[in-house]
Design a protein around this motif. Structure first.
Motif, mmCIF file in Angstrom:
data_model
loop_
_atom_site.group_PDB
_atom_site.id
_atom_site.type_symbol
_atom_site.label_atom_id
_atom_site.label_comp_id
_atom_site.label_asym_id
_atom_site.label_seq_id
_atom_site.Cartn_x
_atom_site.Cartn_y
_atom_site.Cartn_z
ATOM 1 N N ASN A 93 0.499 -1.089 -0.066
ATOM 2 C CA ASN A 93 0.178 -0.313 0.072
ATOM 3 C C ASN A 93 1.128 1.289 -0.162
ATOM 4 O O ASN A 93 1.738 1.832 1.075
ATOM 5 N N ALA A 94 0.398 2.103 -1.011
ATOM 6 C CA ALA A 94 1.377 2.980 -1.140
ATOM 7 C C ALA A 94 1.277 4.286 -0.471
ATOM 8 O O ALA A 94 2.840 5.145 -0.183
ATOM 9 N N SER A 95 0.247 4.263 0.692
ATOM 10 C CA SER A 95 0.246 4.955 1.959
ATOM 11 C C SER A 95 0.608 4.812 2.874
ATOM 12 O O SER A 95 0.482 5.392 3.972
ATOM 13 N N CYS A 96 0.631 3.552 3.047
ATOM 14 C CA CYS A 96 1.452 3.032 4.065
ATOM 15 C C CYS A 96 3.043 2.624 4.646
ATOM 16 O O CYS A 96 3.649 2.469 2.978
ATOM 17 N N ASP A 97 3.400 3.562 5.329
ATOM 18 C CA ASP A 97 4.953 3.027 5.493
ATOM 19 C C ASP A 97 5.587 2.464 6.174
ATOM 20 O O ASP A 97 6.769 2.705 6.441
ATOM 21 N N ALA A 98 4.613 1.029 6.661
ATOM 22 C CA ALA A 98 5.471 0.251 7.460
ATOM 23 C C ALA A 98 5.988 -0.780 6.521
ATOM 24 O O ALA A 98 5.635 -0.805 5.300
ATOM 25 N N SER A 99 6.492 -1.428 7.225
ATOM 26 C CA SER A 99 7.759 -2.729 6.871
ATOM 27 C C SER A 99 6.575 -3.746 7.282
ATOM 28 O O SER A 99 6.183 -4.229 8.293
ATOM 29 N N VAL A 100 7.232 -4.880 6.637
ATOM 30 C CA VAL A 100 5.958 -5.600 5.987
ATOM 31 C C VAL A 100 6.732 -7.531 6.615
ATOM 32 O O VAL A 100 7.678 -7.321 5.618
ATOM 33 N N ASN A 101 6.526 -8.236 7.856
ATOM 34 C CA ASN A 101 7.032 -9.579 6.903
ATOM 35 C C ASN A 101 6.611 -10.118 6.293
ATOM 36 O O ASN A 101 5.103 -10.383 6.032
ATOM 37 N N ILE A 102 7.150 -10.809 5.081
ATOM 38 C CA ILE A 102 6.835 -11.009 3.769
ATOM 39 C C ILE A 102 5.738 -13.037 4.267
ATOM 40 O O ILE A 102 5.297 -13.463 2.858
ATOM 41 N N GLU A 103 6.847 -13.347 5.114
ATOM 42 C CA GLU A 103 5.631 -14.323 5.754
ATOM 43 C C GLU A 103 3.993 -14.091 5.971
ATOM 44 O O GLU A 103 3.537 -15.508 6.427
#
Length: 343
Positions: free
Chosen positions: A294-304
């Protein structure tokens, strides 16, 4: 073996003795130490294309007329190298046409330096602060209990015995006993620097006495650079004062994850890093996470995970595949760089 980078952005002049004494603020980029090596060895793969003294690449080299093993760019470099080379020259001649392993030649040079007064030499990191070779940590106990290191040392001992034994008596009195050799070897592998050229190729191995005062951090405030065989230490952040107990360089590749860094340090330097970067769980997450789709979210995501924990954006199979491909490519590139810059 310690890694060091060759170049950084424009660097100010070095710190003067007066500034050091007055303990003024040290600005980012200031050079706080310059030092010539106690001993160094050009890697054998470059011996016919680089000068054994200044390490510069040359089109036409001058071989030592006696051993024919080492090469120089001109007569001046040959004369500068002679005080040390004259001791190793007959040994290199003896083993021709064999190529001496770099670690064996470095140990040979260290043995000869110590035999000819090097044990009294000091490397200064301040006007009055200095270190001798014997002040360097050897990690003798750890190496003695490390099968891989012991096997390596035994093979080097065999090479040295063949190289520098007394050809008349058949004895190997010049070669230290295995206990002493292990302490020299330990100081080499835990204090040695890889000298890198402008293309980040590891071209030589060296021991510097003064800079050995610096400890490791995964958040270093200083960096080592090279001009020929001379080492320079520059600070990379503003410091309130020059305190060598608080000067840190990195011994390893900081692009690795905390788990990889700690494993490297434990394996090669025999300590467990507990710096803030290594013990912070967020560090590991940020180094292995993906950017939220989501381009509006600056979070980092656990790909799992199936979705972003902050905005619930889905982690699609396509994103997961792209992430894995990029991570594999990045690791492959880092491994290639490590092969270039390793000892």
């Amino acid at each position: 073996m310690l890694q060091a980078v060759v170049a950084m952005e424009s660097l100010p002049t070095s710190l003067t003795t007066k500034e050091s004494k007055e303990c003024l603020t040290i600005k980012r980029g200031t050079r706080i130490l310059s030092e010539k090596p106690f001993a160094y060895v050009l890697k054998s793969q470059y011996r016919l294309e680089r000068c054994d003294n200044c390490l510069e690449a040359v089109q036409k080299v001058r071989k030592c007329s006696n051993c024919r093993y080492v090469s120089y760019c001109n007569r001046t470099c040959q004369q500068q190298a002679w005080p040390l080379h004259k001791h190793e020259c007959p040994f290199l001649k003896r083993v021709q046409p064999r190529i001496v392993p770099d670690a064996a030649r470095m140990l040979c040079r260290l043995i000869l330096r110590l035999e000819h007064g090097g044990d009294l030499e000091r490397g200064y990191y301040t006007e009055h602060g200095s270190r001798k070779f014997r002040d360097l940590m050897s990690h003798y106990a750890e190496i003695k209990n490390d099968p891989k290191r012991r096997e390596h040392l035994e093979s080097l001992h065999a090479v040295l015995t063949d190289m520098i034994s007394d050809s008349n008596s058949g004895s190997s009195s010049i070669v230290p006993n295995i206990t002493e050799l292990m302490s020299i070897y330990g100081r080499l592998i835990t204090n040695g620097f890889n000298i890198l050229d402008a293309e980040m190729n590891s071209i030589a191995t060296a021991i510097y006495l003064g800079v050995s005062i610096t400890d490791h951090s995964c958040q270093p405030n200083a960096v080592a650079t090279f001009e020929g065989n001379e080492l320079h230490v520059h600070v990379i952040e503003d410091l309130p004062c020059l305190d060598w107990s608080k000067i840190y360089i990195s011994y390893i590749d900081l692009l690795n994850t905390p788990e990889q860094r700690r494993a490297d340090l434990r394996e090669h330097y025999y300590f467990l890093c507990v710096c803030s970067k290594c013990i912070d769980p967020q560090e590991m997450h940020e180094m292995t996470a993906a950017v939220c789709p989501n381009a509006s979210c600056d979070a980092s995501v656990n790909i799992e995970l199936a979705k972003c924990q902050q905005c619930d954006a889905s982690v699609t199979p396509q994103l997961r595949t792209a992430y894995n491909d990029i991570m594999a490519f990045t690791q492959s590139s880092l491994d290639s760089m490590k092969e270039v810059a390793c000892k």
